[in-house]
Motif scaffolding. Structure first.
Motif, short mmCIF file in Angstrom:
data_model
loop_
_atom_site.label_atom_id
_atom_site.label_comp_id
_atom_site.label_asym_id
_atom_site.label_seq_id
_atom_site.Cartn_x
_atom_site.Cartn_y
_atom_site.Cartn_z
N ILE A 123 1.03 -1.36 0.14
CA ILE A 123 -0.16 0.17 -0.35
C ILE A 123 0.85 1.32 -0.33
CG2 ILE A 123 -1.48 1.20 1.50
CD1 ILE A 123 -2.76 -1.34 2.68
N ARG A 124 1.59 1.43 0.48
CA ARG A 124 2.93 2.54 0.99
C ARG A 124 3.18 2.58 -0.71
NH1 ARG A 124 5.18 4.14 4.97
NH2 ARG A 124 3.50 4.30 6.54
N ARG A 125 3.87 1.38 -1.31
CA ARG A 125 4.60 1.96 -2.24
C ARG A 125 3.97 2.03 -3.69
NH1 ARG A 125 8.00 3.64 -3.27
NH2 ARG A 125 8.62 3.07 -5.15
N VAL A 126 2.46 1.53 -3.23
CA VAL A 126 1.45 2.25 -4.51
C VAL A 126 1.46 4.01 -4.52
CG1 VAL A 126 -1.48 1.82 -5.09
CG2 VAL A 126 -0.02 0.24 -4.92
N GLU A 127 0.32 3.76 -3.32
CA GLU A 127 0.97 5.14 -2.78
C GLU A 127 1.85 6.44 -3.11
OE1 GLU A 127 -2.81 6.02 -1.42
OE2 GLU A 127 -1.86 5.68 0.59
N LEU B 4 12.57 -9.92 5.57
CA LEU B 4 11.75 -8.87 5.10
C LEU B 4 12.75 -7.41 4.28
CD1 LEU B 4 10.81 -6.88 8.78
CD2 LEU B 4 9.73 -9.19 7.41
N ASN B 5 13.29 -7.81 3.75
CA ASN B 5 14.07 -7.18 2.41
C ASN B 5 13.52 -7.95 1.39
OD1 ASN B 5 15.23 -6.08 4.64
ND2 ASN B 5 17.27 -6.67 3.97
N GLN B 6 13.25 -9.20 1.51
CA GLN B 6 12.76 -9.94 0.15
C GLN B 6 11.23 -9.86 -0.09
OE1 GLN B 6 14.52 -12.45 -1.44
NE2 GLN B 6 12.69 -12.82 -2.71
N LEU B 7 10.90 -9.41 1.25
CA LEU B 7 9.40 -9.69 0.92
C LEU B 7 9.20 -8.07 0.71
CD1 LEU B 7 7.17 -11.50 3.94
CD2 LEU B 7 6.62 -8.56 3.23
N VAL C 18 7.49 -6.47 -4.11
CA VAL C 18 6.21 -5.91 -3.47
C VAL C 18 7.11 -4.76 -4.47
CG1 VAL C 18 5.52 -4.16 -2.45
CG2 VAL C 18 5.84 -6.22 -1.32
N GLU C 19 8.06 -4.57 -4.34
CA GLU C 19 8.83 -3.36 -5.42
C GLU C 19 8.78 -3.88 -7.04
OE1 GLU C 19 9.54 0.65 -4.71
OE2 GLU C 19 10.31 -0.40 -2.57
N GLU C 20 8.99 -5.23 -7.17
CA GLU C 20 8.81 -5.61 -8.12
C GLU C 20 7.24 -5.88 -8.51
OE1 GLU C 20 10.27 -9.76 -10.38
OE2 GLU C 20 12.19 -8.66 -8.78
N GLU C 21 5.89 -5.88 -7.78
CA GLU C 21 4.89 -6.13 -8.31
C GLU C 21 4.35 -4.83 -8.80
OE1 GLU C 21 2.62 -8.17 -5.77
OE2 GLU C 21 0.86 -7.24 -5.60
N VAL C 22 4.75 -3.39 -7.86
CA VAL C 22 4.63 -2.38 -7.58
C VAL C 22 4.87 -1.72 -8.87
CG1 VAL C 22 3.91 0.44 -7.03
CG2 VAL C 22 3.62 -2.29 -5.18
N VAL D 290 2.49 -0.44 -12.48
CA VAL D 290 2.66 0.91 -13.02
C VAL D 290 2.84 1.05 -14.42
CG1 VAL D 290 4.31 3.43 -12.61
CG2 VAL D 290 3.45 2.16 -10.57
N GLU D 291 3.82 0.65 -14.44
CA GLU D 291 3.99 0.32 -16.29
C GLU D 291 2.90 -0.16 -16.97
OE1 GLU D 291 7.52 -1.47 -16.63
OE2 GLU D 291 9.01 -0.62 -15.13
#
Lengths: 340, 327
Positions: free
Chosen positions: A39-43, A304-307, A311-315, A319-320
């Protein structure tokens, strides 16, 4: 500004505060952490898109508010109704809205869940019980009460929850709704995300009441004040309110103290608060808290870094996808005015 | 065939639909135990109980909002507004919420809501209890508007409104409540479609398009004009304001060559202006004389009887307008 927590960790003494205790297992908290980071990264991505001029109109992010959404989603059933404010991306994503379609909707693109007609302020997905964010402050609150009334008329045990900000408390229809919901013992939860600013004005300048949760006590309603940044506290409070609602004991008002780290809307000049104040709040914000909780429970940082990397990749992909997605067909301008 | 009052027709429509469909319920002020200020919901509480006939506090925003919410999840609320003027108290829930919901959600949510109640002048209720609101509502796509004038149309249109999957404003008129009209036997099922006008009087010289209580005033004016002047008026009862059945209006104008639109909401920027504009846009060649509209004069409605009658588009004013057009 002497109190660095701005109340976030010190709710007032006479409120029925839920103690922060380990109420959820680490395996339950991990997906919650993942979702909160998503959610944080989407926003944050949406804010970047807004800055680059790709998003028109008003867009309101809930950076710092995620605790309420995540705790709620874990505490309620998938078919429980939810309505929320135009600051509602976090509730919708927490309940399982597809981030790809969510971003498309904000951009006004065809794959958006409302075909780009609703946008940021009208997030919804009835298949997830998400019955609509609303652009008018407070308007969604009687809707949730009406959905609770529908459950009662039908004899079903689906309950409703509605989210609103502290600013909504000063709309007349809120009090009309509180009164009827309490009088009729409707299965509804009123969740106030108190970030202490009504848009750009601190509530201390507008409210005749210091403690918001006390408003509904006049209606005889069960009301508590909690740390809205702690997902376990939110989870426990919402779960308990849901239990009461399903048991026919009526509504509960929850004041979740939180803090909006982002501006009221994209482009907010934020002249009403200092950067020191915002920095102070970073220690209490929900993502930091949840991260610390997991570390304290022995979850390795690399997990947690892995997780987060996932997420970074998914977001990024979402966006793309949204940027490439087609505009709606022009014929859509004329459809959905009436149900035919 | 039997005769019923307008009130009874509305009451029967709600009763029949509530018996047929469990999802229909009533909500509003004094509608249950009291039976409604105008007794339109009489006996409903006795038959359907407090679960489906809900007496509210005086909280129009709150209960209109709750009805919208209940409709969003598939119930079919019928909200009574005691006086239609009170729509302004809860306007956000009607216009920003109910009317726009289907569109804003890309068709994912619909709001099968009926808002009903009485409007109009003639009973000396003054400025805040006598307005006619159809023209205001016509500005908002997403909500249908009907305004029947006879008991038969009232029952048939209310049943259609309740079964419609969109919000529908059902406009009654305080001067119509005790009027009586022909009605099929209670067990005979029928509906009147939304969006379809009805010719209530045939004539050759001039078309009057109207609805609600203005229809009764128009029919009286038509009889007197025929007797006194030999002018033969065709009266088109629009019955629905949104959608508007312009086709029936223009079919009639094709016959008469003259058009007058009559209604109780304001003349200025009103539905009559719309009808006249559309006649000029769609079929100017049909008009032998300038089309006109006659609505409420630009003032709030006063209490004093002669003042009220001066401003309302009633028989005297209708006759004067027709005579000017026929000159």
């Amino acid at each position: 500004m002497a109190e660095p927590s701005l109340k976030a960790s010190v709710p007032s003494a006479d409120a029925a505060v839920t103690e922060s205790a380990a109420v959820l297992a680490t395996e339950q908290l991990l997906p919650m952490y993942r979702m909160m980071f998503l959610i944080r990264r989407v926003e944050e991505s949406l804010l970047e898109l807004a800055e680059s001029g790709k998003i028109g109109g008003a867009m309101h992010t809930a950076i710092g508010h995620e605790g309420a959404a995540i705790g709620m989603a874990a505490a309620l059933r998938k078919d429980d109704y939810l309505t929320c404010t135009y600051r509602g991306h976090h509730h919708s994503l927490a309940r399982g809205m597809d981030p790809q379609r969510a971003i498309c909707e904000v951009l006004g693109k065809a794959p958006g869940f409302a075909k780009g007609k609703g946008g940021s302020m009208h997030f919804l997905d009835p298949s997830l019980g998400l019955m609509g964010a609303n652009g008018i402050v407070g308007a969604q609150v009687p809707h949730a009460a009406g959905m609770a009334l529908a459950s009662k008329i039908r004899g079903e045990d689906r309950i409703a929850i509605t989210f609103f900000g502290d600013g909504a408390l000063y709309q007349g229809l809120m009090h009309e709704t509180f009164n009827m919901a309490q009088k009729w013992k409707l299965p509804v939860i009123f969740y106030c995300e108190n970030n202490r600013y009504s848009e750009m004005t601190p509530i201390s300048r507008t409210s005749s009441v210091d403690e918001i949760y006390q408003f509904v006590r006049a209606y005889g309603m069960e009301s508590i004040q909690i740390d809205g940044n702690d997902v376990e506290v939110v989870y426990e409070a919402v779960a308990k309110a849901a239990e009461r609602a399903r048991a026919g004991e009526g509504p509960t008002f929850i004041e979740g103290i939180t803090y909006r780290l982002s501006g009221h809307m994209a482009g907010d000049l934020e002249t009403y608060r200092s950067s020191e104040e915002i920095e102070m709040q970073r220690a209490y914000e929900p993502l930091t808290q949840l991260h610390q909780k997991l570390i304290d429970r022995g979850v390795p940082e690399e997990d947690l870094n892995q997780l987060r990397a996932e997420v970074e990749e998914e977001v990024q992909a979402a966006v793309e996808y949204a940027l490439e997605a087609p505009w709606p067909d022009l014929a859509e301008a004329y459809t959905d005015v009436y149900q035919v | 065939m039997r005769k019923t009052t307008y009130i009874q027709a509305i009451n029967e429509a709600m009763r029949d639909e509530m018996r047929r469909d469990e999802s229909v319920f009533l909500i509003g002020e004094d509608i249950g135990h009291y039976g409604g200020l105008f007794r339109v919901t009489r006996n409903m509480m006795e038959e359907f109980g407090e679960r489906r006939v809900i007496d509210t506090p005086i909280s129009e925003q709150g209960f209109m909002g709750m009805a919208v919410g209940a409709a969003m999840v598939g119930l079919r609320p019928i909200v009574e507004l005691m006086y239609m003027d009170f729509f302004l108290v809860c306007a956000d829930q009607i216009f920003n919420q109910a009317a726009k919901m289907h569109y804003m959600t890309g068709g994912l949510v619909n709001v099968p809501l009926v808002i009903r109640g009485q409007q109009g002048g003639g009973k000396r209720y003054g400025s805040q209890h006598s307005a006619s609101v159809e023209s205001t509502f016509a500005q908002f796509p997403g909500i249908k508007v009907v305004a029947p004038a006879t008991p038969y149309d009232a029952k048939g249109l209310l049943i259609s409104a309740i079964r419609d999957d969109n919000p529908v404003l059902f406009l009654e008129h305080k001067m119509l409540y005790f009027t009586r009209g022909d009605m099929p036997d209670a067990e005979e099922q029928y509906t009147v479609p939304i969006g379809k006008a009805d010719i209530k009087r045939e004539g050759r010289d001039l078309t009057i398009a109207t609805f609600s209580y203005s229809l009764l005033q128009t029919l009286e004016a038509a009889e007197e004009l025929k007797a006194e002047q030999g002018i033969d008026i065709e009266v088109v009862d629009l019955r629905s304001i949104t959608p508007l059945d312009m086709e029936s209006v223009l079919m009639s104008v094709a016959k008469t060559g003259r058009l007058l639109a009559v209604h109780e909401s304001q003349s200025n920027a009103g539905i009559g202006a719309e009808i006249v504009a559309r006649a000029y846009e769609e079929a100017p060649y049909l008009l032998k004389a300038p089309a006109r509209r006659l609505g409420m004069a630009p003032a709030p409605i006063p209490v004093s009887k002669p003042l009220e009658e001066e401003l309302l588009p009633w028989k005297k004013n209708i006759k004067a307008a027709v005579l000017e057009m026929m000159r």
